[in-house]
Design an enzyme around this catalytic site. Structure first.
Site, PDB file in Angstrom:
ATOM      1  N   GLY A   9       0.819  -1.213   0.000  1.00 23.36           N
ATOM      2  CA  GLY A   9       0.000   0.000   0.000  1.00 23.36           C
ATOM      3  C   GLY A   9       0.844   1.251   0.000  1.00 23.36           C
ATOM      4  O   GLY A   9       0.554   2.219   0.713  1.00 23.36           O
ATOM      5  N   ALA A  10       1.880   1.252  -0.826  1.00 22.44           N
ATOM      6  CA  ALA A  10       2.903   2.310  -0.756  1.00 22.44           C
ATOM      7  C   ALA A  10       2.760   3.369  -1.836  1.00 22.44           C
ATOM      8  O   ALA A  10       3.720   4.042  -2.179  1.00 22.44           O
ATOM      9  CB  ALA A  10       4.293   1.672  -0.841  1.00 22.44           C
ATOM     10  N   TYR A  21     -14.240  -3.586   9.667  1.00 22.19           N
ATOM     11  CA  TYR A  21     -12.916  -2.969   9.764  1.00 22.19           C
ATOM     12  C   TYR A  21     -12.314  -3.181  11.151  1.00 22.19           C
ATOM     13  O   TYR A  21     -11.158  -3.583  11.288  1.00 22.19           O
ATOM     14  CB  TYR A  21     -13.020  -1.482   9.455  1.00 22.19           C
ATOM     15  CG  TYR A  21     -11.689  -0.771   9.472  1.00 22.19           C
ATOM     16  CD1 TYR A  21     -10.825  -0.851   8.385  1.00 22.19           C
ATOM     17  CD2 TYR A  21     -11.281  -0.024  10.574  1.00 22.19           C
ATOM     18  CE1 TYR A  21      -9.596  -0.207   8.391  1.00 22.19           C
ATOM     19  CE2 TYR A  21     -10.056   0.623  10.591  1.00 22.19           C
ATOM     20  CZ  TYR A  21      -9.221   0.518   9.502  1.00 22.19           C
ATOM     21  OH  TYR A  21      -7.998   1.141   9.518  1.00 22.19           O
TER      22      TYR A  21
END
Length: 296
Positions: free
Chosen positions: A16-17, A176
């Protein structure tokens, strides 16, 4: 305890960069001299992120790979690509730190290509499976580390064992929060199983409230509106990345038994995240869902 290596000798993979905390993490680590591999779902966004880091740090060693972490097939392919890069780049392929940063929020029930509820798939099973696939490379490090980005929302969660994927009643925030409690249980159980055997340490990094678009991507109008106003109170991604960077690089966390860290300090997590029976139960379920026969 083994001596920690210098920054410019470390190899680090960040999921997730391409934006938010992940991009800030990859950029800072590359600027410090580490060899950084980042990943994202979009080829275009990966190219932009890599170009941004190289613009700010022309001598940085950084490369990006593309994968959708809701797909177990793509996760396994991603792990093979990482190994291939390390084999080509170094005499001895080693991964010093895996940063499981990627996360997702779905306001509506969504299934991955593997038929798994998407929040659970991305936020819990992806770190679980990716760590499994990269474990041999991490074990070659003098102080291998697995850092999973968590959330304070886990303090208000419990595992819904009778309906873990919330098929019967789905609510995005509950999904979540449960996935973030899963991060703590995974980290606890990983250390119990592997720290003595391999020397690898696993941590959860709580970044606090950060101005990221995580709840804006797969959500309806009401959720987007709430999140837009809610994150105004949050820190910039560069601040949110500090605990992940600290756990990836600094020798001090290795001197503590704490698994949960916030603002670069240890913090007691939700006691449910340290329940040995629940941790083993989630581990066994995760192995089954990821089609891992045994992981000891």
């Amino acid at each position: 305890m083994k001596n920690c290596m210098s920054v410019d000798q470390r190899t680090i993979f960040v999921t997730g960069a391409t934006s938010g905390i992940g991009l800030a993490t990859a950029k800072a680590l590359a600027g410090m001299g580490a060899f950084v591999i980042g990943s994202g779902r979009s080829v275009e966004r990966c190219q932009k992120a890599e170009a941004l880091i190289r613009r700010d740090y022309p001598d940085s060693r950084v490369t990006y790979l593309t994968a959708d972490l809701s797909s177990q097939r793509q996760i396994r392919h991603l792990a093979r690509d990482i190994r291939s890069i390390l084999v080509k780049t170094f005499e001895k392929p080693v991964l010093d730190t895996l940063i499981n940063n990627a996360g997702a929020f779905y306001s509506r029930y969504t299934e991955s290509e593997d038929g798994i509820e998407a929040t659970f798939a991305v936020n819990h099973l992806a770190p679980f499976l990716l760590t499994h696939e990269l474990l041999p490379l991490l074990a070659e490090s003098t102080d291998g580390r697995v850092v999973t980005v968590g959330s304070g929302s886990h303090f208000h969660a419990k595992m819904k064992w009778r309906d873990l994927q919330l098929h019967r009643f789905y609510f995005g925030w509950n999904a979540y929060k449960q996935s973030k409690l899963g991060n703590v249980l995974f980290t606890y159980e990983f250390n119990r199983r592997f720290h003595q055997k391999t020397g690898i340490r696993a941590f959860v990094a709580d970044p606090g409230l950060v101005q990221t678009p995580i709840a804006m991507k797969q959500s309806g109008f009401l959720v987007k509106t709430f999140w837009k106003h809610h994150i105004k109170k949050g820190a910039l991604p560069e601040e949110g990345a500090k605990t992940s960077i600290f756990l990836a690089m600094d020798p001090n966390p290795l001197k503590h038994n704490a698994i949960y860290w916030k603002y670069e300090k240890p913090l007691a997590p939700n006691s449910r995240g340290l329940d040995a029976s629940d941790a083993q139960r989630l581990w066994d379920i995760s192995c089954r869902l990821c089609q891992i026969e045994t992981w000891e």
